[in-house]
Scaffold this motif. Structure first.
Motif, PDB file in Angstrom:
ATOM      1  N   SER A   1     -26.547  -5.777 -72.028  1.00  0.00           N
ATOM      2  CA  SER A   1     -26.871  -4.674 -72.943  1.00  0.00           C
ATOM      3  C   SER A   1     -28.367  -4.427 -72.990  1.00  0.00           C
ATOM      4  O   SER A   1     -28.823  -3.275 -73.001  1.00  0.00           O
ATOM      5  CB  SER A   1     -26.349  -4.980 -74.351  1.00  0.00           C
ATOM      6  OG  SER A   1     -24.947  -5.075 -74.336  1.00  0.00           O
ATOM      7  N   GLU A   2     -29.155  -5.497 -73.005  1.00  0.00           N
ATOM      8  CA  GLU A   2     -30.611  -5.344 -73.003  1.00  0.00           C
ATOM      9  C   GLU A   2     -31.076  -4.672 -71.707  1.00  0.00           C
ATOM     10  O   GLU A   2     -31.982  -3.841 -71.731  1.00  0.00           O
ATOM     11  CB  GLU A   2     -31.301  -6.696 -73.176  1.00  0.00           C
ATOM     12  CG  GLU A   2     -31.174  -7.251 -74.582  1.00  0.00           C
ATOM     13  CD  GLU A   2     -31.744  -8.659 -74.724  1.00  0.00           C
ATOM     14  OE1 GLU A   2     -31.923  -9.364 -73.705  1.00  0.00           O
ATOM     15  OE2 GLU A   2     -32.006  -9.049 -75.875  1.00  0.00           O
ATOM     16  N   ASP A   3     -30.431  -5.010 -70.587  1.00  0.00           N
ATOM     17  CA  ASP A   3     -30.766  -4.369 -69.311  1.00  0.00           C
ATOM     18  C   ASP A   3     -30.451  -2.870 -69.349  1.00  0.00           C
ATOM     19  O   ASP A   3     -31.226  -2.051 -68.856  1.00  0.00           O
ATOM     20  CB  ASP A   3     -30.011  -5.034 -68.152  1.00  0.00           C
ATOM     21  CG  ASP A   3     -30.528  -6.440 -67.845  1.00  0.00           C
ATOM     22  OD1 ASP A   3     -31.643  -6.784 -68.311  1.00  0.00           O
ATOM     23  OD2 ASP A   3     -29.811  -7.196 -67.148  1.00  0.00           O
ATOM     24  N   ARG A   4     -29.317  -2.522 -69.950  1.00  0.00           N
ATOM     25  CA  ARG A   4     -28.950  -1.094 -70.065  1.00  0.00           C
ATOM     26  C   ARG A   4     -29.965  -0.346 -70.930  1.00  0.00           C
ATOM     27  O   ARG A   4     -30.354   0.778 -70.613  1.00  0.00           O
ATOM     28  CB  ARG A   4     -27.545  -0.955 -70.661  1.00  0.00           C
ATOM     29  CG  ARG A   4     -26.456  -1.211 -69.646  1.00  0.00           C
ATOM     30  CD  ARG A   4     -25.078  -1.011 -70.216  1.00  0.00           C
ATOM     31  NE  ARG A   4     -24.858   0.323 -70.768  1.00  0.00           N
ATOM     32  CZ  ARG A   4     -23.867   0.608 -71.616  1.00  0.00           C
ATOM     33  NH1 ARG A   4     -23.016  -0.340 -71.989  1.00  0.00           N
ATOM     34  NH2 ARG A   4     -23.724   1.832 -72.077  1.00  0.00           N
ATOM     35  N   ILE A   5     -30.382  -0.994 -72.006  1.00  0.00           N
ATOM     36  CA  ILE A   5     -31.368  -0.354 -72.885  1.00  0.00           C
ATOM     37  C   ILE A   5     -32.688  -0.175 -72.141  1.00  0.00           C
ATOM     38  O   ILE A   5     -33.358   0.863 -72.269  1.00  0.00           O
ATOM     39  CB  ILE A   5     -31.545  -1.172 -74.188  1.00  0.00           C
ATOM     40  CG1 ILE A   5     -30.291  -1.045 -75.044  1.00  0.00           C
ATOM     41  CG2 ILE A   5     -32.775  -0.706 -74.960  1.00  0.00           C
ATOM     42  CD1 ILE A   5     -30.241  -1.981 -76.215  1.00  0.00           C
ATOM     43  N   GLN A   6     -33.077  -1.153 -71.334  1.00  0.00           N
ATOM     44  CA  GLN A   6     -34.316  -1.030 -70.560  1.00  0.00           C
ATOM     45  C   GLN A   6     -34.212   0.118 -69.546  1.00  0.00           C
ATOM     46  O   GLN A   6     -35.167   0.867 -69.361  1.00  0.00           O
ATOM     47  CB  GLN A   6     -34.651  -2.345 -69.845  1.00  0.00           C
ATOM     48  CG  GLN A   6     -35.979  -2.308 -69.113  1.00  0.00           C
ATOM     49  CD  GLN A   6     -37.156  -2.000 -70.045  1.00  0.00           C
ATOM     50  OE1 GLN A   6     -37.294  -2.589 -71.111  1.00  0.00           O
ATOM     51  NE2 GLN A   6     -37.991  -1.045 -69.652  1.00  0.00           N
ATOM     52  N   LYS A   7     -33.038   0.260 -68.918  1.00  0.00           N
ATOM     53  CA  LYS A   7     -32.846   1.363 -67.969  1.00  0.00           C
ATOM     54  C   LYS A   7     -32.932   2.707 -68.690  1.00  0.00           C
ATOM     55  O   LYS A   7     -33.508   3.666 -68.164  1.00  0.00           O
ATOM     56  CB  LYS A   7     -31.516   1.216 -67.235  1.00  0.00           C
ATOM     57  CG  LYS A   7     -31.550   0.126 -66.179  1.00  0.00           C
ATOM     58  CD  LYS A   7     -30.237  -0.017 -65.472  1.00  0.00           C
ATOM     59  CE  LYS A   7     -30.340  -1.159 -64.469  1.00  0.00           C
ATOM     60  NZ  LYS A   7     -29.071  -1.763 -64.162  1.00  0.00           N
ATOM     61  N   LEU A   8     -32.346   2.781 -69.873  1.00  0.00           N
ATOM     62  CA  LEU A   8     -32.454   4.006 -70.677  1.00  0.00           C
ATOM     63  C   LEU A   8     -33.916   4.301 -70.995  1.00  0.00           C
ATOM     64  O   LEU A   8     -34.378   5.440 -70.867  1.00  0.00           O
ATOM     65  CB  LEU A   8     -31.689   3.857 -71.999  1.00  0.00           C
ATOM     66  CG  LEU A   8     -30.212   4.136 -72.007  1.00  0.00           C
ATOM     67  CD1 LEU A   8     -29.620   3.787 -73.377  1.00  0.00           C
ATOM     68  CD2 LEU A   8     -29.941   5.586 -71.676  1.00  0.00           C
ATOM     69  N   THR A   9     -34.633   3.265 -71.407  1.00  0.00           N
ATOM     70  CA  THR A   9     -36.051   3.416 -71.753  1.00  0.00           C
ATOM     71  C   THR A   9     -36.826   3.936 -70.549  1.00  0.00           C
ATOM     72  O   THR A   9     -37.609   4.892 -70.671  1.00  0.00           O
ATOM     73  CB  THR A   9     -36.637   2.073 -72.229  1.00  0.00           C
ATOM     74  OG1 THR A   9     -35.879   1.611 -73.349  1.00  0.00           O
ATOM     75  CG2 THR A   9     -38.095   2.215 -72.616  1.00  0.00           C
ATOM     76  N   ASP A  10     -36.604   3.344 -69.394  1.00  0.00           N
ATOM     77  CA  ASP A  10     -37.302   3.776 -68.181  1.00  0.00           C
ATOM     78  C   ASP A  10     -36.986   5.237 -67.855  1.00  0.00           C
ATOM     79  O   ASP A  10     -37.879   6.008 -67.484  1.00  0.00           O
ATOM     80  CB  ASP A  10     -36.928   2.880 -66.994  1.00  0.00           C
ATOM     81  CG  ASP A  10     -37.425   1.445 -67.172  1.00  0.00           C
ATOM     82  OD1 ASP A  10     -38.333   1.219 -68.007  1.00  0.00           O
ATOM     83  OD2 ASP A  10     -36.903   0.554 -66.471  1.00  0.00           O
TER      84      ASP A  10
END
Length: 186
Positions: A157-166
């Motif tokens: 989930s943290e990885d998905r949030i980072q991808k969204l942020t990017d």
């Protein structure tokens, strides 16, 4: 898993809100062309109530360098003129008794650079809002660790949030490039 999805979606909605707010703020920064949105946010006293200029008059752009304001009532001409003069738009209203005309002067090189600086400030604020949304979502997700959610799910989930942020930061960078090109083109 539902809770993880909820926090990811909440983070994404906050990031989308930051982009919408950025677009609204950037629409107020003129690029040498007349736009009715330049007057958004300007308020006048209308029967003792703070009212947006757009709510007390009709506003048009008869050509690329002029904004015409036709107040609904003649007694508010002075209020509108005062609000425009006190704003940071740098425009001088001309009143002919029927309309208030705002002539948009062509931008000088120095003024264009100042506008780009203002755009950069708005861009940076939007990026900060995106990063704050990421942090809030990640903090909410980390709290679920104590409630029995698997560590792998939290990490994913943290990885998905980072991808969204990017993705949102890239979108903001593209908005900046487009706005800078718009301002700097003569």
């Amino acid at each position: 898993m539902e809770e993880l999805e909820f926090y990811i979606e909440a983070g994404q909605e906050t990031m989308e809100g930051a982009i919408k707010h950025l677009n609204i703020e950037l629409s107020k920064i003129r690029a040498g062309k007349a736009s009715t949105s330049m007057l958004d946010g300007l308020m006048i006293e209308y029967y003792g109530v703070p009212t947006p200029i757009t709510g007390a008059s009709s506003i048009t752009t008869p050509d690329a360098r002029t904004i015409a304001i036709k107040p609904f009532e003649k007694n508010i001409f002075s209020e509108i003129e005062k609000a425009i003069r006190n704003s940071n738009l740098g425009l001088n209203p001309m009143n002919d008794g029927e309309l208030i005309r705002l002539s948009i002067p062509p931008l000088t090189e120095e003024r264009r650079r100042d506008l780009v600086k203002r755009v950069k400030q708005e861009i940076e604020t939007a990026k900060i809002n995106i990063r704050n949304a990421r942090q809030d979502a990640n903090n909410s997700i980390k709290k679920l660790k104590g409630e029995g959610v698997a560590e792998d799910d939290i990490k994913a989930s943290e990885d998905r949030i980072q991808k969204l942020t990017d993705a949102f930061v890239s979108k903001i960078d593209q908005i900046f490039l487009d706005k800078e090109k718009d301002i700097m083109s003569v």
